[in-house]
Design a protein around this motif. Sequence first.
Motif, PDB file in Angstrom:
ATOM      1  N   UNK A   1     131.555 -47.012  55.746  1.00 24.09           N
ATOM      2  CA  UNK A   1     132.895 -46.772  55.290  1.00 24.09           C
ATOM      3  C   UNK A   1     133.944 -47.662  55.471  1.00 24.09           C
ATOM      4  N   UNK A   2     134.412 -47.547  54.493  1.00 22.13           N
ATOM      5  CA  UNK A   2     135.906 -48.276  54.534  1.00 22.13           C
ATOM      6  C   UNK A   2     136.556 -47.895  56.316  1.00 22.13           C
ATOM      7  N   UNK A   3     136.723 -46.793  56.358  1.00 23.24           N
ATOM      8  CA  UNK A   3     137.584 -46.851  57.567  1.00 23.24           C
ATOM      9  C   UNK A   3     136.955 -47.720  58.771  1.00 23.24           C
ATOM     10  N   UNK A   4     135.680 -48.152  59.024  1.00 25.52           N
ATOM     11  CA  UNK A   4     135.373 -49.188  60.127  1.00 25.52           C
ATOM     12  C   UNK A   4     135.217 -50.014  59.508  1.00 25.52           C
ATOM     13  N   UNK A   5     135.093 -50.790  58.505  1.00 26.10           N
ATOM     14  CA  UNK A   5     134.858 -52.043  57.053  1.00 26.10           C
ATOM     15  C   UNK A   5     136.378 -52.443  58.019  1.00 26.10           C
ATOM     16  N   UNK A   6     137.263 -51.261  57.606  1.00 26.77           N
ATOM     17  CA  UNK A   6     138.807 -52.332  58.011  1.00 26.77           C
ATOM     18  C   UNK A   6     139.054 -52.903  58.937  1.00 26.77           C
ATOM     19  N   UNK A   7     138.120 -52.460  60.063  1.00 29.07           N
ATOM     20  CA  UNK A   7     137.934 -53.066  61.715  1.00 29.07           C
ATOM     21  C   UNK A   7     137.039 -54.075  62.179  1.00 29.07           C
ATOM     22  N   UNK A   8     136.694 -54.933  61.075  1.00 25.83           N
ATOM     23  CA  UNK A   8     135.091 -55.179  61.134  1.00 25.83           C
ATOM     24  C   UNK A   8     134.906 -56.344  62.059  1.00 25.83           C
ATOM     25  N   UNK A   9     136.107 -57.424  61.473  1.00 27.02           N
ATOM     26  CA  UNK A   9     136.516 -58.394  61.711  1.00 27.02           C
ATOM     27  C   UNK A   9     138.177 -58.527  62.535  1.00 27.02           C
ATOM     28  N   UNK A  10     138.190 -59.977  62.459  1.00 19.03           N
ATOM     29  CA  UNK A  10     139.326 -60.534  62.919  1.00 19.03           C
ATOM     30  C   UNK A  10     140.863 -59.825  61.618  1.00 19.03           C
ATOM     31  N   UNK A  11     142.026 -59.287  62.383  1.00 20.86           N
ATOM     32  CA  UNK A  11     142.792 -58.834  61.086  1.00 20.86           C
ATOM     33  C   UNK A  11     143.691 -60.415  61.431  1.00 20.86           C
ATOM     34  N   UNK A  12     143.831 -60.568  59.596  1.00 22.70           N
ATOM     35  CA  UNK A  12     144.723 -61.477  59.411  1.00 22.70           C
ATOM     36  C   UNK A  12     145.483 -60.963  58.337  1.00 22.70           C
ATOM     37  N   UNK A  13     146.967 -61.931  58.303  1.00 22.90           N
ATOM     38  CA  UNK A  13     148.145 -61.886  57.275  1.00 22.90           C
ATOM     39  C   UNK A  13     147.272 -62.055  55.753  1.00 22.90           C
TER      40      UNK A  13
ATOM     41  N   UNK B   1     144.422 -49.842  59.468  1.00 21.06           N
ATOM     42  CA  UNK B   1     143.264 -50.405  59.812  1.00 21.06           C
ATOM     43  C   UNK B   1     143.144 -49.600  60.878  1.00 21.06           C
ATOM     44  N   UNK B   2     141.715 -48.736  60.543  1.00 15.62           N
ATOM     45  CA  UNK B   2     140.805 -47.713  61.288  1.00 15.62           C
ATOM     46  C   UNK B   2     141.341 -46.150  59.915  1.00 15.62           C
ATOM     47  N   UNK B   3     142.016 -46.078  58.892  1.00 10.49           N
ATOM     48  CA  UNK B   3     142.064 -45.293  58.204  1.00 10.49           C
ATOM     49  C   UNK B   3     141.732 -46.080  56.973  1.00 10.49           C
ATOM     50  N   UNK B   4     141.635 -46.949  56.538  1.00  6.39           N
ATOM     51  CA  UNK B   4     141.572 -47.185  54.976  1.00  6.39           C
ATOM     52  C   UNK B   4     140.928 -46.121  54.473  1.00  6.39           C
ATOM     53  N   UNK B   5     141.393 -46.217  53.056  1.00  8.66           N
ATOM     54  CA  UNK B   5     140.531 -45.418  52.014  1.00  8.66           C
ATOM     55  C   UNK B   5     139.711 -46.042  51.303  1.00  8.66           C
ATOM     56  N   UNK B   6     139.944 -47.749  50.526  1.00  6.81           N
ATOM     57  CA  UNK B   6     139.741 -48.318  49.704  1.00  6.81           C
ATOM     58  C   UNK B   6     139.808 -49.388  50.013  1.00  6.81           C
ATOM     59  N   UNK B   7     138.066 -50.735  50.194  1.00  4.25           N
ATOM     60  CA  UNK B   7     138.311 -51.913  50.895  1.00  4.25           C
ATOM     61  C   UNK B   7     137.730 -52.552  49.484  1.00  4.25           C
ATOM     62  N   UNK B   8     138.071 -53.995  49.488  1.00  2.00           N
ATOM     63  CA  UNK B   8     137.493 -55.262  48.358  1.00  2.00           C
ATOM     64  C   UNK B   8     137.018 -56.120  49.042  1.00  2.00           C
ATOM     65  N   UNK B   9     136.561 -56.816  48.172  1.00  6.80           N
ATOM     66  CA  UNK B   9     136.516 -58.731  48.592  1.00  6.80           C
ATOM     67  C   UNK B   9     137.790 -59.572  48.055  1.00  6.80           C
ATOM     68  N   UNK B  10     137.821 -60.137  48.736  1.00  2.00           N
ATOM     69  CA  UNK B  10     139.413 -61.141  48.397  1.00  2.00           C
ATOM     70  C   UNK B  10     138.129 -62.713  47.474  1.00  2.00           C
ATOM     71  N   UNK B  11     138.103 -63.054  46.531  1.00  2.00           N
ATOM     72  CA  UNK B  11     137.305 -63.587  46.063  1.00  2.00           C
ATOM     73  C   UNK B  11     138.064 -65.766  45.322  1.00  2.00           C
ATOM     74  N   UNK B  12     139.779 -65.569  46.089  1.00  2.00           N
ATOM     75  CA  UNK B  12     140.341 -66.841  45.582  1.00  2.00           C
ATOM     76  C   UNK B  12     141.346 -66.534  44.710  1.00  2.00           C
ATOM     77  N   UNK B  13     141.987 -67.369  44.724  1.00  2.00           N
ATOM     78  CA  UNK B  13     142.952 -67.452  43.062  1.00  2.00           C
ATOM     79  C   UNK B  13     143.495 -66.504  43.003  1.00  2.00           C
ATOM     80  N   UNK B  14     144.484 -65.676  43.880  1.00  2.00           N
ATOM     81  CA  UNK B  14     144.315 -64.208  43.777  1.00  2.00           C
ATOM     82  C   UNK B  14     144.170 -63.341  43.789  1.00  2.00           C
TER      83      UNK B  14
END
Length: 271
Positions: free
Chosen positions: A202-214, A229-242
Amino acid sequence: MSHTAHIPSHRKPRQSASKTALRAGVAGGVLSTIAVAGAAGPAQAEPVTRTVEMPTITAGLSTSVAASAQATQAVALDLETQAHEDAEAATAAKTAKKAKAEAVRKAEAKKKAEAAAKAKAEAAERASRTAERTTLSASTESSTTSAPVSSNATGSAASVIAFAQSHVGDAYVSGGTGPNSWDCSGLVQAAFRTVGVELPRVSQSQSTAGTQVSLDNLQPGDILYWGGAGSAYHVGIYVGDGQFVGAQNSSTGVVQKSLDYDPPSGAVRVL
């Protein structure tokens, strides 16, 4: 005068034979009389009479007849009652059998109707997904911000991004984990699984699965999240170039968009 009238009789005087008369009555204790005429003296002697009272037999007989009639009536009543009860039981059994058959018929009809409704709903859902996917594909092809872009990602990050981009245009389904429909966390989990990283579901757990970055220091392959973090309702993957790839919602499906389209709240780095 007869010519023999003057001749005296030489026969001895006839003795009277005993006479017996029996009178018997059968109603109300009638007395029976037996008259006996004795021949103890001359023919001119008065008969001797004796009266004997006979026993009454009608009382016992009438009682027996009455008892027998009463017993016969009781047996007849019992038979009539039993016959009535048997008829009612047979009617009740017939009614119950008919009701059971009707219930079975209705249950089968209901089951068939439910199966038909389910099949119809599934067909409608498939048609809707096909139409939605066609629309999304057309929109993706015509949008420059939705087109996959190359990035400088290498190694595991490149594999994660390639998997996510290959599913752009797939449908969004709550709880979906592929292979052609996803929710946001289902797509992220499947992308990282291709490189051997098992993320929470789930999103909540994935938002704390790694190291927090800016957000100012993002790298291709970072996990973006919306909410806390820990209560996220949505997640995605950064692919580069904004840009990012994510299973947004049922209207858009899986898309690749600029971060300006829906700015994330934070990011975590797993790779």
